[in-house]
Enzyme design. Structure first.
Site, PDB file in Angstrom:
ATOM      1  N   ASN A 191       0.873  -1.177   0.000  1.00 36.19           N
ATOM      2  CA  ASN A 191       0.000   0.000   0.000  1.00 36.19           C
ATOM      3  C   ASN A 191       0.911   1.228   0.000  1.00 36.19           C
ATOM      4  O   ASN A 191       1.460   1.590   1.032  1.00 36.19           O
ATOM      5  CB  ASN A 191      -0.906  -0.029   1.241  1.00 36.19           C
ATOM      6  CG  ASN A 191      -1.769   1.213   1.345  1.00 36.19           C
ATOM      7  OD1 ASN A 191      -1.842   2.015   0.416  1.00 36.19           O
ATOM      8  ND2 ASN A 191      -2.429   1.364   2.485  1.00 36.19           N
ATOM      9  N   LYS A 234       0.113   4.225  -0.373  1.00 36.80           N
ATOM     10  CA  LYS A 234      -0.543   5.426   0.172  1.00 36.80           C
ATOM     11  C   LYS A 234      -0.228   6.616  -0.734  1.00 36.80           C
ATOM     12  O   LYS A 234      -0.087   6.449  -1.940  1.00 36.80           O
ATOM     13  CB  LYS A 234      -0.130   5.655   1.632  1.00 36.80           C
ATOM     14  CG  LYS A 234      -0.322   4.388   2.473  1.00 36.80           C
ATOM     15  CD  LYS A 234      -0.180   4.609   3.946  1.00 36.80           C
ATOM     16  CE  LYS A 234      -0.391   3.271   4.664  1.00 36.80           C
ATOM     17  NZ  LYS A 234      -0.382   3.402   6.118  1.00 36.80           N
ATOM     18  N   HIS A 294      -9.722   1.408   4.277  1.00 34.71           N
ATOM     19  CA  HIS A 294      -8.486   1.550   5.039  1.00 34.71           C
ATOM     20  C   HIS A 294      -8.755   2.503   6.210  1.00 34.71           C
ATOM     21  O   HIS A 294      -9.521   3.465   6.069  1.00 34.71           O
ATOM     22  CB  HIS A 294      -7.365   2.096   4.144  1.00 34.71           C
ATOM     23  CG  HIS A 294      -6.040   2.064   4.815  1.00 34.71           C
ATOM     24  ND1 HIS A 294      -5.666   3.016   5.736  1.00 34.71           N
ATOM     25  CD2 HIS A 294      -5.023   1.168   4.758  1.00 34.71           C
ATOM     26  CE1 HIS A 294      -4.465   2.706   6.198  1.00 34.71           C
ATOM     27  NE2 HIS A 294      -4.052   1.601   5.619  1.00 34.71           N
ATOM     28  N   GLU A 354      -7.193   4.894   7.374  1.00 38.94           N
ATOM     29  CA  GLU A 354      -6.960   6.316   7.082  1.00 38.94           C
ATOM     30  C   GLU A 354      -8.159   6.913   6.349  1.00 38.94           C
ATOM     31  O   GLU A 354      -8.507   8.078   6.551  1.00 38.94           O
ATOM     32  CB  GLU A 354      -5.664   6.466   6.263  1.00 38.94           C
ATOM     33  CG  GLU A 354      -4.440   6.229   7.142  1.00 38.94           C
ATOM     34  CD  GLU A 354      -3.260   5.585   6.437  1.00 38.94           C
ATOM     35  OE1 GLU A 354      -3.193   5.621   5.200  1.00 38.94           O
ATOM     36  OE2 GLU A 354      -2.387   5.026   7.143  1.00 38.94           O
ATOM     37  N   GLU A 399      -6.133  -4.780  10.187  1.00 32.38           N
ATOM     38  CA  GLU A 399      -5.047  -3.844  10.509  1.00 32.38           C
ATOM     39  C   GLU A 399      -5.378  -3.090  11.794  1.00 32.38           C
ATOM     40  O   GLU A 399      -6.154  -2.134  11.766  1.00 32.38           O
ATOM     41  CB  GLU A 399      -4.883  -2.817   9.382  1.00 32.38           C
ATOM     42  CG  GLU A 399      -4.559  -3.426   8.037  1.00 32.38           C
ATOM     43  CD  GLU A 399      -3.956  -2.393   7.103  1.00 32.38           C
ATOM     44  OE1 GLU A 399      -2.803  -2.567   6.709  1.00 32.38           O
ATOM     45  OE2 GLU A 399      -4.621  -1.378   6.803  1.00 32.38           O
ATOM     46  N   GLY A 432       1.976   2.150  10.849  1.00 32.37           N
ATOM     47  CA  GLY A 432       2.963   3.221  10.748  1.00 32.37           C
ATOM     48  C   GLY A 432       3.620   3.575  12.070  1.00 32.37           C
ATOM     49  O   GLY A 432       4.297   4.592  12.175  1.00 32.37           O
ATOM     50  N   SER A 441       2.822  -2.290  10.417  1.00 33.20           N
ATOM     51  CA  SER A 441       4.268  -2.401  10.650  1.00 33.20           C
ATOM     52  C   SER A 441       4.846  -3.771  10.283  1.00 33.20           C
ATOM     53  O   SER A 441       5.746  -4.271  10.958  1.00 33.20           O
ATOM     54  CB  SER A 441       4.613  -2.027  12.088  1.00 33.20           C
ATOM     55  OG  SER A 441       4.206  -0.693  12.348  1.00 33.20           O
TER      56      SER A 441
HETATM   57  P1  PGA Z   1       2.404   0.208   7.768  1.00 36.77           P
HETATM   58  O1  PGA Z   1       0.966   0.471   7.073  1.00 36.77           O
HETATM   59  O2  PGA Z   1       2.929  -1.071   7.170  1.00 36.77           O
HETATM   60  O3  PGA Z   1       3.223   1.404   7.397  1.00 36.77           O
HETATM   61  O4  PGA Z   1       2.154   0.078   9.226  1.00 36.77           O
HETATM   62  C1  PGA Z   1       0.086  -0.570   6.824  1.00 36.77           C
HETATM   63  C2  PGA Z   1      -1.164  -0.027   6.161  1.00 36.77           C
HETATM   64  O5  PGA Z   1      -1.626   1.048   6.556  1.00 36.77           O
HETATM   65  O6  PGA Z   1      -1.722  -0.649   5.239  1.00 36.77           O
END
Ligand code: PGA
Length: 253
Positions: free
Chosen positions: A9, A11, A97, A99, A169, A175, A215
Site C-alpha cells: 500500500n 498510500k 483503510h 486512514e 489492521e 505506521g 508495521s
Molecule cells: P504500515 O501500514 O505497514 O506502514 O504500518 C500498513 C497499512 O496502513 O496498510
C-alpha cells in the site's frame, strides 16, 4: 489452498519516477510466485496504468487501486468510479483503510456500497478492518471488528463473499513500528474467521484470505505469515523499499 498475498500500500507516496524505480527494483528480484501466491501493488490512481505495464502480466503479480467512490457515476468532481477502474483492468481495490475511515469519515454503510460497486464491475475488494488503541486497551476488539464485517460484508451472498480479501489492521500498529505479536494476530484472525464461519459456514470462511497489516517488515513477515490464519500482509512503509518488500514477498508460505 487459500491464497497467500503480499500487498503493498503505497498510500500518497512516490512520484511517477520513484514508483517506476521501486517496481523495477522489486521485479528485478525475480521472485517467482507459486499458483497460490500473489503480490499486489496498491498504487496511487495516476500510476495504475504504469504499474500494469511494468508488471506485464507476470504470473501472480497484480495491481490494486487504493480507493473507489461509492456512487456509480455523475457530478462528483475528483472522484473515481468502479467502472473507471474496470475500464483500465484494475483487478483489486482497497476498501475502508483506517486512514479513509478516519480522515474521510467513511462509514461501514458507505463501504458496503463501495464493495457492491466493485463486485458489480468484477473487481475484488480488499476490505480493511481493525480497531483503534482505545478499543484494544478496553479488550473489546473482537466485537468491534465483528461489527465492521457485519455492517459492510454480511449483505453479500456466500458465493460472493468467498471471492473477497480481508485485511485486519489494528490502527495502533499502522505506521507506528509497533507490530501485533504473531500470537495477537493469530488470535484475532482466527476469531474473524469464526465470525465468517458463523454467518457463511466453515467452508466459505476457509476460502477467504485474511491479511495482517500494521508495521509488517522484512524482519517480521515470516513469523506473522506462518500463523495458520494469517494469509499474508498489507504493507505500508516497508513496501516503499524494494529490498524490504521483496523479502516480504519471499516470506509468503
Ligand atoms: P504500515 O501500514 O505497514 O506502514 O504500518 C500498513 C497499512 O496502513 O496498510
Amino acid at each position: 489452498m487459500r491464497k497467500k498475498i503480499a500487498a503493498a500500500n503505497w498510500k500518497m507516496n512516490c512520484t511517477l519516477q520513484q514508483g517506476e524505480q521501486l517496481l523495477d527494483g522489486i521485479l528485478g528480484a525475480n521472485i517467482e510466485l507459486k499458483a497460490h501466491q500473489q503480490a499486489i501493488f496498491a498504487v496511487p490512481f495516476p500510476y495504475l496504468t504504469m504499474a500494469t505495464a511494468k508488471l506485464n502480466g507476470r504470473k501472480g503479480y497484480s495491481i490494486a487501486a487504493q480507493n473507489v467512490y461509492n456512487k456509480k457515476s455523475g457530478a462528483y468532481t475528483g472522484e473515481v468510479s468502479a467502472e473507471m477502474l474496470q475500464s483500465i483492468q484494475v483487478p483489486y481495490c482497497l476498501v475502508g483503510h483506517s486512514e479513509r475511515r478516519e480522515y474521510f469519515s467513511e462509514s461501514n454503510q458507505m463501504l458496503a456500497e463501495k464493495i457492491d460497486l466493485l463486485l458489480a464491475n468484477g473487481i475484488t475488494p480488499i476490505f480493511c478492518c481493525g480497531e483503534p488503541l482505545s478499543i484494544r486497551e478496553a479488550g473489546t476488539q473482537n466485537s468491534f471488528v465483528a461489527k465492521q464485517l457485519e455492517e459492510s460484508l454480511f449483505h453479500l451472498s456466500a458465493e460472493v463473499v468467498a471471492t473477497i480479501v480481508i485485511a485486519y489492521e489494528p490502527i495502533w500498529a499502522i505506521g507506528t513500528g509497533k507490530t501485533a505479536t504473531a500470537d495477537q494476530a493469530q488470535e484475532i484472525h482466527a476469531y474473524l474467521r469464526s465470525v465468517l464461519a458463523g454467518k457463511y459456514g466453515q467452508a466459505v470462511a476457509d476460502q477467504i484470505p485474511v491479511l495482517y497489516g500494521g508495521s509488517v517488515k522484512g524482519s517480521n513477515a515470516k513469523e506473522l505469515f506462518s500463523c495458520p490464519d494469517v494469509d499474508g500482509g498489507l504493507v505500508g512503509g516497508a513496501s516503499l523499499n524494494a529490498e524490504e518488500f521483496a523479502t516480504i514477498i519471499s516470506s509468503l508460505p
